[in-house]
Enzyme design. Structure first.
Site, PDB file in Angstrom:
ATOM      1  N   HIS A 132     177.284  62.764  33.157  1.00  0.00           N
ATOM      2  CA  HIS A 132     177.716  62.515  31.768  1.00  0.00           C
ATOM      3  C   HIS A 132     178.942  63.336  31.374  1.00  0.00           C
ATOM      4  CE1 HIS A 132     174.309  60.005  31.509  1.00  0.00           C
ATOM      5  NE2 HIS A 132     173.477  60.997  31.746  1.00  0.00           N
ATOM      6  N   ASP A 138     181.227  63.918  43.828  1.00  0.00           N
ATOM      7  CA  ASP A 138     179.818  64.013  43.404  1.00  0.00           C
ATOM      8  C   ASP A 138     178.926  63.833  44.625  1.00  0.00           C
ATOM      9  OD1 ASP A 138     178.361  63.803  40.368  1.00  0.00           O
ATOM     10  OD2 ASP A 138     177.117  63.496  42.146  1.00  0.00           O
ATOM     11  N   CYS A 150     167.353  59.314  29.782  1.00  0.00           N
ATOM     12  CA  CYS A 150     166.491  58.913  28.659  1.00  0.00           C
ATOM     13  C   CYS A 150     165.801  57.586  28.956  1.00  0.00           C
ATOM     14  CB  CYS A 150     167.308  58.808  27.376  1.00  0.00           C
ATOM     15  SG  CYS A 150     168.707  57.693  27.534  1.00  0.00           S
ATOM     16  N   TYR A 162     160.595  67.798  25.750  1.00  0.00           N
ATOM     17  CA  TYR A 162     161.030  66.421  25.567  1.00  0.00           C
ATOM     18  C   TYR A 162     160.682  65.526  26.753  1.00  0.00           C
ATOM     19  CZ  TYR A 162     163.238  66.265  21.019  1.00  0.00           C
ATOM     20  OH  TYR A 162     163.454  66.204  19.677  1.00  0.00           O
TER      21      TYR A 162
HETATM   22  C1  LIG Z   1     164.393  62.402  31.927  1.00  0.00           C
HETATM   23  C2  LIG Z   1     165.541  62.919  31.105  1.00  0.00           C
HETATM   24  C3  LIG Z   1     165.751  62.433  29.814  1.00  0.00           C
HETATM   25  C4  LIG Z   1     166.809  62.929  29.048  1.00  0.00           C
HETATM   26  N1  LIG Z   1     167.000  62.420  27.789  1.00  0.00           N
HETATM   27  C5  LIG Z   1     168.043  62.861  27.042  1.00  0.00           C
HETATM   28  C6  LIG Z   1     168.297  62.301  25.748  1.00  0.00           C
HETATM   29  O1  LIG Z   1     167.587  61.404  25.282  1.00  0.00           O
HETATM   30  N2  LIG Z   1     169.327  62.815  25.028  1.00  0.00           N
HETATM   31  C7  LIG Z   1     170.128  63.810  25.521  1.00  0.00           C
HETATM   32  O2  LIG Z   1     171.084  64.226  24.840  1.00  0.00           O
HETATM   33  N3  LIG Z   1     169.915  64.350  26.749  1.00  0.00           N
HETATM   34  C8  LIG Z   1     168.892  63.905  27.509  1.00  0.00           C
HETATM   35  N4  LIG Z   1     168.652  64.442  28.749  1.00  0.00           N
HETATM   36  C9  LIG Z   1     169.500  65.554  29.219  1.00  0.00           C
HETATM   37  C10 LIG Z   1     170.775  65.017  29.849  1.00  0.00           C
HETATM   38  O3  LIG Z   1     170.463  64.083  30.845  1.00  0.00           O
HETATM   39  C11 LIG Z   1     171.587  66.157  30.434  1.00  0.00           C
HETATM   40  O4  LIG Z   1     171.888  67.065  29.410  1.00  0.00           O
HETATM   41  C12 LIG Z   1     172.859  65.575  31.045  1.00  0.00           C
HETATM   42  O5  LIG Z   1     172.528  64.871  32.202  1.00  0.00           O
HETATM   43  C13 LIG Z   1     173.884  66.646  31.376  1.00  0.00           C
HETATM   44  O6  LIG Z   1     174.974  66.012  31.966  1.00  0.00           O
HETATM   45  P1  LIG Z   1     175.921  66.774  32.999  1.00  0.00           P
HETATM   46  O7  LIG Z   1     176.915  65.777  33.453  1.00  0.00           O
HETATM   47  O8  LIG Z   1     176.399  68.036  32.395  1.00  0.00           O
HETATM   48  O9  LIG Z   1     174.981  67.244  34.182  1.00  0.00           O
HETATM   49  P2  LIG Z   1     174.085  66.444  35.222  1.00  0.00           P
HETATM   50  O10 LIG Z   1     173.546  65.204  34.617  1.00  0.00           O
HETATM   51  O11 LIG Z   1     173.115  67.418  35.773  1.00  0.00           O
HETATM   52  O12 LIG Z   1     175.132  66.003  36.355  1.00  0.00           O
HETATM   53  C14 LIG Z   1     175.705  66.901  37.235  1.00  0.00           C
HETATM   54  C15 LIG Z   1     176.392  66.137  38.342  1.00  0.00           C
HETATM   55  O13 LIG Z   1     176.985  67.053  39.239  1.00  0.00           O
HETATM   56  C16 LIG Z   1     176.731  66.655  40.580  1.00  0.00           C
HETATM   57  N5  LIG Z   1     176.789  67.854  41.424  1.00  0.00           N
HETATM   58  C17 LIG Z   1     176.079  69.004  41.292  1.00  0.00           C
HETATM   59  N6  LIG Z   1     176.418  69.888  42.226  1.00  0.00           N
HETATM   60  C18 LIG Z   1     177.367  69.296  42.984  1.00  0.00           C
HETATM   61  C19 LIG Z   1     178.107  69.705  44.134  1.00  0.00           C
HETATM   62  N7  LIG Z   1     177.944  70.914  44.688  1.00  0.00           N
HETATM   63  N8  LIG Z   1     178.988  68.835  44.673  1.00  0.00           N
HETATM   64  C20 LIG Z   1     179.172  67.603  44.123  1.00  0.00           C
HETATM   65  N9  LIG Z   1     178.499  67.179  43.052  1.00  0.00           N
HETATM   66  C21 LIG Z   1     177.607  67.997  42.481  1.00  0.00           C
HETATM   67  C22 LIG Z   1     175.370  65.993  40.506  1.00  0.00           C
HETATM   68  O14 LIG Z   1     175.153  65.105  41.584  1.00  0.00           O
HETATM   69  C23 LIG Z   1     175.430  65.281  39.157  1.00  0.00           C
HETATM   70  O15 LIG Z   1     175.940  63.968  39.276  1.00  0.00           O
HETATM   71  C24 LIG Z   1     167.644  63.950  29.560  1.00  0.00           C
HETATM   72  C25 LIG Z   1     167.431  64.426  30.864  1.00  0.00           C
HETATM   73  C26 LIG Z   1     166.406  63.912  31.631  1.00  0.00           C
HETATM   74  C27 LIG Z   1     166.222  64.410  33.026  1.00  0.00           C
HETATM   75  N1  LIG Z   2     165.297  63.216  23.523  1.00  0.00           N
HETATM   76  C1  LIG Z   2     166.096  64.124  24.054  1.00  0.00           C
HETATM   77  O1  LIG Z   2     167.072  64.544  23.454  1.00  0.00           O
HETATM   78  C2  LIG Z   2     165.780  64.647  25.413  1.00  0.00           C
HETATM   79  C3  LIG Z   2     166.402  65.781  25.857  1.00  0.00           C
HETATM   80  N2  LIG Z   2     166.103  66.304  27.077  1.00  0.00           N
HETATM   81  C4  LIG Z   2     166.711  67.587  27.452  1.00  0.00           C
HETATM   82  O2  LIG Z   2     166.569  67.844  28.836  1.00  0.00           O
HETATM   83  C5  LIG Z   2     166.291  69.231  29.065  1.00  0.00           C
HETATM   84  C6  LIG Z   2     165.064  69.394  29.917  1.00  0.00           C
HETATM   85  O3  LIG Z   2     163.906  68.861  29.246  1.00  0.00           O
HETATM   86  P1  LIG Z   2     162.478  69.509  29.481  1.00  0.00           P
HETATM   87  O4  LIG Z   2     162.295  69.793  30.930  1.00  0.00           O
HETATM   88  O5  LIG Z   2     161.476  68.683  28.784  1.00  0.00           O
HETATM   89  O6  LIG Z   2     162.627  70.933  28.793  1.00  0.00           O
HETATM   90  P2  LIG Z   2     162.162  71.447  27.334  1.00  0.00           P
HETATM   91  O7  LIG Z   2     162.857  72.730  27.146  1.00  0.00           O
HETATM   92  O8  LIG Z   2     162.297  70.381  26.312  1.00  0.00           O
HETATM   93  O9  LIG Z   2     160.598  71.707  27.493  1.00  0.00           O
HETATM   94  C7  LIG Z   2     160.042  72.533  28.476  1.00  0.00           C
HETATM   95  C8  LIG Z   2     158.584  72.790  28.095  1.00  0.00           C
HETATM   96  O10 LIG Z   2     157.958  73.412  29.208  1.00  0.00           O
HETATM   97  C9  LIG Z   2     157.120  74.449  28.727  1.00  0.00           C
HETATM   98  N3  LIG Z   2     156.940  75.398  29.826  1.00  0.00           N
HETATM   99  C10 LIG Z   2     157.822  76.307  30.306  1.00  0.00           C
HETATM  100  N4  LIG Z   2     157.303  76.943  31.374  1.00  0.00           N
HETATM  101  C11 LIG Z   2     156.076  76.406  31.587  1.00  0.00           C
HETATM  102  C12 LIG Z   2     155.061  76.619  32.545  1.00  0.00           C
HETATM  103  N5  LIG Z   2     155.214  77.505  33.541  1.00  0.00           N
HETATM  104  N6  LIG Z   2     153.919  75.892  32.460  1.00  0.00           N
HETATM  105  C13 LIG Z   2     153.762  74.967  31.467  1.00  0.00           C
HETATM  106  N7  LIG Z   2     154.699  74.724  30.530  1.00  0.00           N
HETATM  107  C14 LIG Z   2     155.840  75.424  30.597  1.00  0.00           C
HETATM  108  C15 LIG Z   2     157.846  75.000  27.511  1.00  0.00           C
HETATM  109  O11 LIG Z   2     156.951  75.668  26.634  1.00  0.00           O
HETATM  110  C16 LIG Z   2     158.425  73.723  26.903  1.00  0.00           C
HETATM  111  O12 LIG Z   2     157.526  73.138  25.978  1.00  0.00           O
HETATM  112  C17 LIG Z   2     166.143  69.866  27.688  1.00  0.00           C
HETATM  113  O13 LIG Z   2     167.342  70.535  27.365  1.00  0.00           O
HETATM  114  C18 LIG Z   2     165.920  68.693  26.768  1.00  0.00           C
HETATM  115  O14 LIG Z   2     166.395  68.923  25.447  1.00  0.00           O
HETATM  116  C19 LIG Z   2     165.181  65.716  27.891  1.00  0.00           C
HETATM  117  C20 LIG Z   2     164.544  64.580  27.515  1.00  0.00           C
HETATM  118  C21 LIG Z   2     164.799  63.925  26.237  1.00  0.00           C
END
Ligand SMILES: Cc1cc2nc3c(=O)[nH]c(=O)nc-3n(C[C@H](O)[C@H](O)[C@H](O)COP(=O)(O)OP(=O)(O)OC[C@H]3O[C@@H](n4cnc5c(N)ncnc54)[C@H](O)[C@@H]3O)c2cc1C
Ligand SMILES: NC(=O)C1=CN([C@@H]2O[C@H](COP(=O)(O)OP(=O)(O)OC[C@H]3O[C@@H](n4cnc5c(N)ncnc54)[C@H](O)[C@@H]3O)[C@@H](O)[C@H]2O)C=CC1
Length: 444
Positions: free
Chosen positions: A11, A33, A43, A159
């Site tokens: 992203h 990448d 998401c 989350y």
């Molecule tokens: C299940 C889930 C749901 C989420 N839902 C939301 C949401 O609803 N709203 C929201 O705001 N955020 C959400 N997030 C969080 C969001 O996805 C992350 O904050 C976002 O992906 C960050 O983007 P980024 O590009 O900084 O990093 P990343 O997505 O971690 O991407 C990093 C990139 O770097 C590459 N990379 C790493 N190391 C190397 C290397 N050494 N060489 C080459 N390439 C490399 C990786 O392959 C990857 O493509 C969610 C995350 C997850 C996992």
């Molecule tokens: N809707 C959205 O905006 C979404 C955002 N994200 C982002 O992605 C990132 C990662 O999401 P999450 O992994 O859900 O992190 P998070 O920070 O939202 O939640 C982690 C949870 O794990 C718990 N925890 C920590 N250590 C633990 C342990 N040892 N055993 C049991 N529970 C423990 C914490 O108390 C916390 O409730 C966050 O920055 C989140 O904001 C992810 C999904 C959706």
């Protein structure tokens, strides 16, 4: 003309690449990448696993081809293994084992974050997984098809954990949700609101185990159970969702990092302690307007904006990041929660004389048929009266209201100013004495 090398193109990297390629085609851009896909919207994982969407096809919005069509050199499935910051050279390894080296004038690190792995026995057993990448979503989805997997323990009720627990339940699995803290979503909302989400999850069939520490994941080769400080539970699969850490292995020996998170420390231009190196997205710090200080907040929204800021600055258009509020939202079994800035607990821990005002009312006048209650909490500094955070929850779609609070925090608006802010009224939408005004007026 400069040569810019971008490491990581999810992203943050995509936003940076597009901004550079669309606005400054005179520069050379080389992208690396290690993954085989670009721009997967995490998401969508829970939506797909829970079959609220039928397919993951629409969850990508960028590709290698699009960047190449704009004249970038793109190395995907190519992992950067070393950066020589002195000689300004990046070394990477392709899938076939061969090496690529590229020099740079400016380097952008967009290497994101990694899911935290708890230090407990059993994390490497079959059927234990995180849900970060598209590949993780594919694996989790395949496990949902396996009839021998009847129950799933989700560790971490943040989350990801809450969304995945809902999704697994929707796919007919028995879902257990564990967290060390006493409520779900404790990082985003005060307990006065999270208890409603906890009730919502339980009412819909997710079994909550809050305030329990997971000690081990049990099994010989495959998961058979999970043990906490309160009991042992028989489960067939474990999802780990206990937060992210910044992925900074490439640069942390050279670049300044921040606090316990060890994210790359950047200024408001996304520049690191090395003036030729920028860091964006989940691997970098943000400026929190609520704290008026540096912070680490991993969100796709922050990632995208930081990529845009870095690109303009690298290309010579000096712009500053606005800073962030960490605005966020969630929707689980139809119950919607949104928040921005600091919770009461986070504000107090940060040293503010934090105060809170709250209000609950119907969204629309009682004579309107379609109507649900809305809860709002506004956190403010008792000394300066500055708004520090806001949280709202309802079966209504209250999502747009939180943006006003995000701007209020950014612009240092006080709780007293909010009392007389012009908020329109129409019965289809809201009440003349609406809950935002009423919460502000009730503030001590
Ligand atoms: C299940 C889930 C749901 C989420 N839902 C939301 C949401 O609803 N709203 C929201 O705001 N955020 C959400 N997030 C969080 C969001 O996805 C992350 O904050 C976002 O992906 C960050 O983007 P980024 O590009 O900084 O990093 P990343 O997505 O971690 O991407 C990093 C990139 O770097 C590459 N990379 C790493 N190391 C190397 C290397 N050494 N060489 C080459 N390439 C490399 C990786 O392959 C990857 O493509 C969610 C995350 C997850 C996992
Ligand atoms: N809707 C959205 O905006 C979404 C955002 N994200 C982002 O992605 C990132 C990662 O999401 P999450 O992994 O859900 O992190 P998070 O920070 O939202 O939640 C982690 C949870 O794990 C718990 N925890 C920590 N250590 C633990 C342990 N040892 N055993 C049991 N529970 C423990 C914490 O108390 C916390 O409730 C966050 O920055 C989140 O904001 C992810 C999904 C959706």
């Amino acid at each position: 003309m400069s040569k810019i090398v971008l490491v990581g193109v999810n992203h943050a990297g995509t936003a940076c690449a597009n901004t550079l390629l669309d606005n400054y085609p005179e520069h050379e851009l080389v992208i690396f990448d290690r993954n085989n896909n670009i721009s997967y919207l995490g998401c969508g994982t829970a939506l797909w696993i829970g079959r609220q969407i039928e397919s993951p096809d629409g969850l990508f919005y960028a590709s290698k081809d699009v960047f190449e069509a704009k004249n970038a050199t793109v190395h995907i499935e190519t992992e950067v293994t070393h950066i020589d910051f002195k000689e300004k050279k990046v070394t990477a390894k392709k899938k076939d084992g061969s090496e690529v080296t590229e020099s740079y004038d400016k380097l952008v690190l967009a290497t994101g974050s990694l899911p935290i792995q708890p230090k407990i026995d059993g994390v490497n057993l079959e059927n234990v997984q995180s849900v970060k990448l598209f590949q993780d979503a594919v694996a989790a989805n395949a496990r949902m098809e396996d009839p021998t997997i009847k129950s799933v323990a989700v560790v971490g009720a943040g989350y990801i954990g809450v969304e995945i627990a809902e999704a697994m339940h929707r796919r007919g699995k028995k879902a257990y949700l564990f967290d060390v803290r006493d409520t779900s979503l404790c990082g985003y909302y005060d307990p006065e609101l999270t208890k409603d989400m906890d009730d919502n999850l339980q009412k819909n069939g997710v079994e909550l185990h809050l305030g329990e520490s997971v000690l081990s994941i049990d099994g010989e080769t495959k998961v058979t159970g999970i043990t906490t400080d309160k009991g042992t539970y028989s489960v067939d699969m474990v999802v780990l969702a206990i937060g992210f850490v910044p992925n900074t292995s490439l640069g942390r020996d050279h670049l300044k990092t921040f606090g316990k998170s060890a994210a790359y420390l950047v200024d408001r231009h996304q520049q690191t302690s090395d003036s030729d190196v920028y860091a964006i997205g989940d691997c970098a710090t943000v400026f929190s307007n609520a704290l008026q200080d540096t912070a680490y907040i991993a969100l796709a929204t922050n990632a995208v904006r930081s990529g845009i800021v870095a690109a303009h600055n690298i290309a010579g258009t000096v712009i500053e990041s606005n800073g962030v509020q960490g605005s966020n939202g969630i929707s689980i079994f139809g119950y919607n929660m949104v928040s921005t800035g600091l919770t009461l607990r986070a504000a107090t821990e940060a040293g503010f004389k934090a105060m809170v005002t709250e209000f609950e009312d119907l969204q629309r006048p009682a004579f309107m048929k379609e109507n649900h209650s809305v809860k709002i909490r506004i956190v403010y500094d008792g000394e300066t009266r500055r708004i520090l955070g806001a949280q709202m929850a309802s079966y209504e779609d209250i999502s747009m209201g939180i943006h006003m609070f995000s701007l209020a925090i950014e612009q240092k608006v006080t709780i007293d100013h909010l009392k007389l802010v012009d908020i329109f009224f129409l019965p289809h939408f809201n009440q003349p004495y609406n809950y935002i005004t009423m919460a502000a007026i009730s503030a001590k």
